[in-house]
Design a protein around this motif. Structure first.
Motif, PDB file in Angstrom:
ATOM      1  N   GLU A  91      37.077  -2.488  30.993  1.00 24.20           N
ATOM      2  CA  GLU A  91      35.718  -2.187  31.451  1.00 24.20           C
ATOM      3  C   GLU A  91      35.618  -0.747  31.943  1.00 24.20           C
ATOM      4  N   MET A  92      36.634  -0.291  32.652  1.00 22.85           N
ATOM      5  CA  MET A  92      36.630   1.102  33.100  1.00 22.85           C
ATOM      6  C   MET A  92      36.722   2.052  31.918  1.00 22.85           C
ATOM      7  N   GLU A  93      37.480   1.681  30.887  1.00 26.81           N
ATOM      8  CA  GLU A  93      37.556   2.533  29.698  1.00 26.81           C
ATOM      9  C   GLU A  93      36.208   2.616  28.999  1.00 26.81           C
ATOM     10  N   LYS A  94      35.434   1.514  28.995  1.00 24.42           N
ATOM     11  CA  LYS A  94      34.088   1.583  28.426  1.00 24.42           C
ATOM     12  C   LYS A  94      33.214   2.550  29.212  1.00 24.42           C
ATOM     13  N   THR A  95      33.348   2.507  30.548  1.00 21.40           N
ATOM     14  CA  THR A  95      32.595   3.459  31.371  1.00 21.40           C
ATOM     15  C   THR A  95      33.015   4.886  31.077  1.00 21.40           C
ATOM     16  N   PHE A  96      34.311   5.097  30.914  1.00 17.14           N
ATOM     17  CA  PHE A  96      34.797   6.443  30.591  1.00 17.14           C
ATOM     18  C   PHE A  96      34.282   6.906  29.233  1.00 17.14           C
ATOM     19  N   THR A  97      34.180   5.983  28.280  1.00 17.66           N
ATOM     20  CA  THR A  97      33.651   6.342  26.966  1.00 17.66           C
ATOM     21  C   THR A  97      32.197   6.801  27.075  1.00 17.66           C
ATOM     22  N   PHE A  98      31.427   6.097  27.906  1.00 18.94           N
ATOM     23  CA  PHE A  98      30.035   6.520  28.110  1.00 18.94           C
ATOM     24  C   PHE A  98      29.972   7.905  28.742  1.00 18.94           C
ATOM     25  N   LEU A  99      30.813   8.151  29.744  1.00 14.66           N
ATOM     26  CA  LEU A  99      30.828   9.470  30.366  1.00 14.66           C
ATOM     27  C   LEU A  99      31.248  10.546  29.373  1.00 14.66           C
ATOM     28  N   GLN A 100      32.206  10.213  28.517  1.00 12.93           N
ATOM     29  CA  GLN A 100      32.644  11.169  27.496  1.00 12.93           C
ATOM     30  C   GLN A 100      31.510  11.482  26.512  1.00 12.93           C
ATOM     31  N   GLN A 101      30.768  10.482  26.123  1.00 12.39           N
ATOM     32  CA  GLN A 101      29.652  10.710  25.203  1.00 12.39           C
ATOM     33  C   GLN A 101      28.567  11.562  25.841  1.00 12.39           C
ATOM     34  N   GLU A 102      28.311  11.359  27.121  1.00 10.84           N
ATOM     35  CA  GLU A 102      27.327  12.181  27.809  1.00 10.84           C
ATOM     36  C   GLU A 102      27.776  13.642  27.863  1.00 10.84           C
ATOM     37  N   LEU A 103      29.082  13.851  28.071  1.00 12.08           N
ATOM     38  CA  LEU A 103      29.597  15.226  28.077  1.00 12.08           C
ATOM     39  C   LEU A 103      29.437  15.867  26.710  1.00 12.08           C
ATOM     40  N   ARG A 104      29.723  15.123  25.668  1.00 16.37           N
ATOM     41  CA  ARG A 104      29.563  15.674  24.318  1.00 16.37           C
ATOM     42  C   ARG A 104      28.103  15.976  24.027  1.00 16.37           C
ATOM     43  N   GLY A 105      27.217  15.081  24.477  1.00 16.68           N
ATOM     44  CA  GLY A 105      25.805  15.339  24.259  1.00 16.68           C
ATOM     45  C   GLY A 105      25.318  16.579  24.975  1.00 16.68           C
ATOM     46  N   ALA A 106      25.955  16.904  26.104  1.00 17.70           N
ATOM     47  CA  ALA A 106      25.593  18.110  26.850  1.00 17.70           C
ATOM     48  C   ALA A 106      26.319  19.347  26.337  1.00 17.70           C
ATOM     49  N   GLY A 107      27.142  19.195  25.291  1.00 16.36           N
ATOM     50  CA  GLY A 107      27.864  20.343  24.741  1.00 16.36           C
ATOM     51  C   GLY A 107      29.044  20.777  25.568  1.00 16.36           C
ATOM     52  N   ARG A 108      29.631  19.864  26.326  1.00 11.55           N
ATOM     53  CA  ARG A 108      30.771  20.198  27.175  1.00 11.55           C
ATOM     54  C   ARG A 108      32.026  19.548  26.606  1.00 11.55           C
ATOM     55  N   ALA A 109      33.121  20.271  26.730  1.00 12.37           N
ATOM     56  CA  ALA A 109      34.408  19.767  26.256  1.00 12.37           C
ATOM     57  C   ALA A 109      35.245  19.328  27.455  1.00 12.37           C
ATOM     58  N   LEU A 110      35.889  18.192  27.293  1.00 15.43           N
ATOM     59  CA  LEU A 110      36.730  17.653  28.356  1.00 15.43           C
ATOM     60  C   LEU A 110      38.150  18.149  28.155  1.00 15.43           C
ATOM     61  N   GLY A 111      38.677  18.845  29.137  1.00 13.05           N
ATOM     62  CA  GLY A 111      40.021  19.401  29.039  1.00 13.05           C
ATOM     63  C   GLY A 111      41.089  18.366  29.325  1.00 13.05           C
ATOM     64  N   PRO A 112      42.355  18.739  29.115  1.00 18.01           N
ATOM     65  CA  PRO A 112      43.451  17.805  29.409  1.00 18.01           C
ATOM     66  C   PRO A 112      43.633  17.632  30.911  1.00 18.01           C
ATOM     67  N   CYS A 113      44.368  16.617  31.244  1.00 18.87           N
ATOM     68  CA  CYS A 113      44.638  16.342  32.658  1.00 18.87           C
ATOM     69  C   CYS A 113      45.536  17.436  33.226  1.00 18.87           C
ATOM     70  N   PRO A 114      45.147  18.079  34.311  1.00 17.51           N
ATOM     71  CA  PRO A 114      45.942  19.202  34.826  1.00 17.51           C
ATOM     72  C   PRO A 114      47.306  18.789  35.351  1.00 17.51           C
ATOM     73  N   ASP A 115      47.447  17.544  35.823  1.00 15.87           N
ATOM     74  CA  ASP A 115      48.723  17.088  36.349  1.00 15.87           C
ATOM     75  C   ASP A 115      49.065  15.750  35.710  1.00 15.87           C
ATOM     76  N   ASN A 116      50.114  15.122  36.187  1.00 16.42           N
ATOM     77  CA  ASN A 116      50.560  13.830  35.662  1.00 16.42           C
ATOM     78  C   ASN A 116      50.466  12.800  36.783  1.00 16.42           C
ATOM     79  N   PRO A 117      49.290  12.247  37.015  1.00 22.89           N
ATOM     80  CA  PRO A 117      49.129  11.316  38.142  1.00 22.89           C
ATOM     81  C   PRO A 117      49.844  10.003  37.887  1.00 22.89           C
ATOM     82  N   ARG A 118      50.214   9.357  38.960  1.00 14.72           N
ATOM     83  CA  ARG A 118      50.842   8.050  38.867  1.00 14.72           C
ATOM     84  C   ARG A 118      49.792   6.975  38.613  1.00 14.72           C
ATOM     85  N   ALA A 119      50.258   5.843  38.186  1.00 14.84           N
ATOM     86  CA  ALA A 119      49.343   4.712  38.016  1.00 14.84           C
ATOM     87  C   ALA A 119      48.796   4.308  39.378  1.00 14.84           C
TER      88      ALA A 119
END
Length: 806
Positions: free
Chosen positions: A23-51
């Motif tokens: 369910e959280m991944e679906k929410t992330f997909t929606f946020l990703q689509q909104e970023l693409r619609g706004a012409g913004r690129a999502l960069g890589p994760c700056p660090d390696n967070p733990r679970a």
């Protein structure tokens, strides 16, 4: 390993947590689509967070859903404001353009307008106002430009001409709400008489999806309406600008938080998927997992379990216990950035069976050297070396590593392989004395023309009629000794340089090819001894060695013997090795081709008989031995049917483990599915029994004799034909040289440009690819299949996969 095979995936322990991650991944997909619609690129994760822990996961879920809800509301408001603003602007343009058609008469004293007909002429003639007894109505709006012609035709046919329609393009393009494209709408103004005609016009406008706007009758009302539209447009523009700013702030929050959230949720989901493969004991307070683990990493697994138990505050002590297994262990070959490219070449043939000899360390030297034998050129090798050196020096550059071109990534992954191929090509290029297919003069030539001229009767008339002269090495002083390194450059001037070079390269290729194949055959000794297959030393290795040495080892002996026995003095009577080799298989002798030594024909006959006798032994030896061994126990008692899967060797480097721990992510993070979840192997030499027994089981039991014989026949044919194809191919190998003639300085520039293009495009790329593929074939077919089964499967340990979102 899956320890819950009978439990439905929807009934496992942590299925609720997995659903929450999805369910959280679906929410992330929606946020990703909104970023693409706004012409913004999502960069890589700056660090390696733990679970994240459970509490942190709830916080991530809450914050992500809150951001998603804000984005939905802001996007909805923005879309509504944009649509309202677009309608107001269209209405304003409709009134402006309609004003031109229905303008009032000019004031008194102004010059009279011409009476010529025009599209801009007012529909209502001021001089006819007093004669109009009926009221004129208007329908105004905008229509898509593609529908104008059909709309106009239908209006004329349906209303029988009782209307006046005017069309004009809008001054500025606007967005189409249906497609999102920017188009130039068409404004229409229709005047008509009668209510029935008006109803028809409105129905037709609705059918054509026209945006119809109210059109005031009086000019004063139209002016008031336009003034109100101006104020509304200004107010909406301010509100829309503030909405855009707020949306940008929300998207900034998403850009900062989403990369970390994705990695955390991916890790959490991967952990729960692995935990679902573990089983609970009867008390349901302890997790039990079975994994493959290298012996030298056992301490790290124990430390990880201990740290996980300590951080979770659990009172249950974690433990690791080695357990026996009947399955073939996976293969783990540790590589670095230098050896990874060579190991990939071997793995493309087949993954090594457990504890099998790995050909990759030998290929580090043999592969680039064999490539260089076919590609040897100082200039071409230098270009290849510099290209690979550039990739090695800038290997940490993100632009090189993160390229999207697959061909470029293939070159980049094999940069160290290309580096060695270029270096070896430079070395063999010096031996061939070739630089961009031209000979170079590094040392003075060892041939003396003056000595030949002094001992001959060459006259001026003789030289004038003989443009090509022959150097006789049998004359004293002509040949002053061997060239210091490589081939003498005088051969580039000789008319028989192709015959000499082809003969030289053919013999050298035969010698090196036989040595390479013989080395592969000898490496099989280590496999047979290690896996306690002593019968293969006698029934397979010995016939292979006899077949190889009796035929092609003898050919190598003939090459060296002829080089040593014959000199320039008696070279004219030197026999042909190729004719002798052909007569050897035909059991005949050629009177025109003198023997190299006494008793040559009987020796060759014996060698051919030995080679032919080794083929039945190689073909039938192992199947008969296994068949007799299978039937042997029946004489003393009842037969016991053995399983086809065999256990790992005692004291092996890998083994099964049982890990018990509380439900901690780290404890379950080292799980690996065993053979049931893996491919059965991708080797071209592998059979099902090879995979199940690792390819080298000392007690491999096959189903029937026919299957054993078929497998051994394939191996025999591959071995014998592989040896023949290698020698026959090298005997017909040809290498040509390209001579360029330069006619003046004007022609020099385009000729050199064409030469450079052909060098890089054809000789460097095409010839390099051809040499690479043939070197690959030599290693797979001629070298590896002499000892390498490649019927294993890789150890794929649990690891958090890299970011695969696009």
């Amino acid at each position: 390993r899956q320890l819950n095979p009978k439990v439905s995936p929807f009934q496992r322990r942590f299925v609720g947590e997995v659903r929450r991650c999805e369910e959280m991944e679906k929410t992330f997909t929606f946020l990703q689509q909104e970023l693409r619609g706004a012409g913004r690129a999502l960069g890589p994760c700056p660090d390696n967070p733990r679970a994240p822990l459970a509490r942190e996961a709830l916080r991530v879920q809450e914050q992500s859903e809150q951001l998603a809800q804000e984005l939905r509301e802001v996007s909805r408001n923005r879309a509504s404001l944009r649509g309202r603003l677009r309608e107001l602007r269209q209405y304003l343009h409709v009134l402006r353009e309609g004003q031109r058609f229905t303008s009032l008469p000019a004031p008194l004293g102004s010059p009279a307008r011409p009476r010529a007909l025009s599209e801009r002429e007012p529909i209502l003639d001021p001089s006819l106002h007093q004669h109009l007894d009926r009221k004129i109505n208007f329908v105004a709006g905008v229509i898509h430009p593609w529908r104008v012609s059909a709309f106009e035709r239908l209006l004329w046919r349906a209303c029988r001409g009782y209307l006046v329609a005017s069309f004009v393009e809008m001054p500025e393009p606007m967005e189409d709400p249906a497609t999102g494209e920017s188009i130039t709408w068409v404004i229409f103004l229709i005047s008509y008489w009668g209510e029935q005609i008006g109803q028809k016009i409105r129905k037709i406008s609705d059918c054509f999806h026209c945006h119809v706007y109210p059109y005031p009758e009086s000019e004063a009302s139209r002016a008031d309406t336009m003034s109100g539209l101006h104020s509304q447009i200004q107010d909406l523009s301010v509100v829309l600008e503030e909405t855009e700013q707020y949306l940008a702030q929300v998207l900034d929050k998403v850009v900062l938080a989403l990369p970390t959230w994705r990695v955390q949720v991916q890790k959490m989901k991967a952990i729960y998927l692995v935990l679902n493969q573990c089983s609970f004991d009867v008390t349901e307070k302890c997790l039990i997992a079975e994994v493959w683990c290298p012996v030298q990493d056992l301490t790290q697994v124990q430390d990880a379990l201990r740290q996980g138990s300590y951080k979770s505050g659990s009172g249950v002590e974690c433990f690791v216990q080695r357990i026996p297994t009947s399955e073939s262990p996976p293969t783990l070959i540790r590589t670095n950035k230098f050896t990874a490219g060579f190991q990939s070449i071997v793995d493309a043939y087949g993954v090594a069976s457990y504890q099998e000899v790995n050909p990759a360390p030998y290929a580090i030297i043999t592969f680039p050297f064999i490539f260089a034998i076919m590609f040897g050129d100082v200039g071409h090798g230098l270009l290849m070396f510099l290209f690979a050196l550039w990739m090695v020096l800038y290997e940490d550059s993100p632009s090189l590593r993160q390229a999207s071109n697959e061909i470029w990534l293939t070159f980049f992954e094999g940069r160290y392989l290309i580096l060695l191929m270029g270096a070896f090509s430079i070395y063999t290029g010096f031996i061939y004395n070739e630089c961009f297919s031209k000979a170079t003069v590094i040392f003075p030539s060892a041939w003396s023309v003056a000595a030949m001229a002094n001992h001959s009767s060459w006259s001026s008339a003789y030289l004038a009629t003989h443009p090509s002269l022959t150097l006789d090495p049998n004359v004293t002083g002509v040949f002053q000794g061997p060239y210091p390194f490589g081939i003498d450059p005088i051969w580039s001037l000789a008319t028989n340089h192709l015959n000499f070079l082809n003969s030289f390269k053919m013999k050298m290729s035969v010698v090196l090819g036989i040595v390479h194949m013989g080395f592969g055959v000898l490496l099989g000794v280590f496999n047979h001894v290690h896996f306690q297959q002593r019968h293969r030393l006698v029934l397979e290795l010995l016939p292979e060695v006899v077949f190889l040495l009796a035929l092609f080892g003898y050919l190598v002996f003939l090459i060296f013997y002829k080089w040593v026995k014959f000199s320039a003095a008696n070279s004219l009577v030197a026999p042909s090795i190729l004719i002798h080799f052909i007569d050897m298989f035909l059991f005949t002798s050629n009177a025109d081709n003198l023997p190299l030594y006494r008793g040559q024909v009987p020796v060759q006959t014996v060698l051919v008989v030995l080679a032919l006798a080794s083929v039945p032994v190689l073909l039938l030896g192992t199947p008969l031995y296994l068949c007799c061994r299978r039937r042997a126990p029946r004489a003393g008692g009842p037969a016991v049917r053995l399983g086809s899967r065999r256990g790992a060797q005692p004291g092996g480097r890998s083994g099964g483990l049982t890990a018990g721990a509380v439900s901690q992510p780290v404890a379950a993070g080292e799980q690996e599915p065993l053979l049931e979840g893996q491919e059965a192997g991708n080797s071209v030499n592998a059979t099902k029994e090879d995979v199940e027994s690792g390819g080298h089981s000392p007690d491999a039991e096959h189903l029937d004799f026919a299957e054993i014989f078929m497998h051994q026949a394939i191996h025999t044919i591959e071995y014998c034909l592989g040896c023949l194809s290698e020698v026959l191919w090298t005997m017909v190998m040809r290498n040509g040289f390209v001579r360029l003639s330069y006619a003046g300085g004007v022609v020099l520039v385009p000729v050199f440009a064409a030469f450079a293009v052909l060098t890089v495009a054809i000789l460097l790329v095409m010839e390099g690819l051809s040499a690479f593929l043939h070197a690959l074939r030599l290693h797979w077919v001629e070298f590896q299949n002499k000892f390498y089964v490649g019927a294993g499967y890789k150890l794929c340990p649990f690891a958090f996969a890299p970011d695969a979102w696009e």
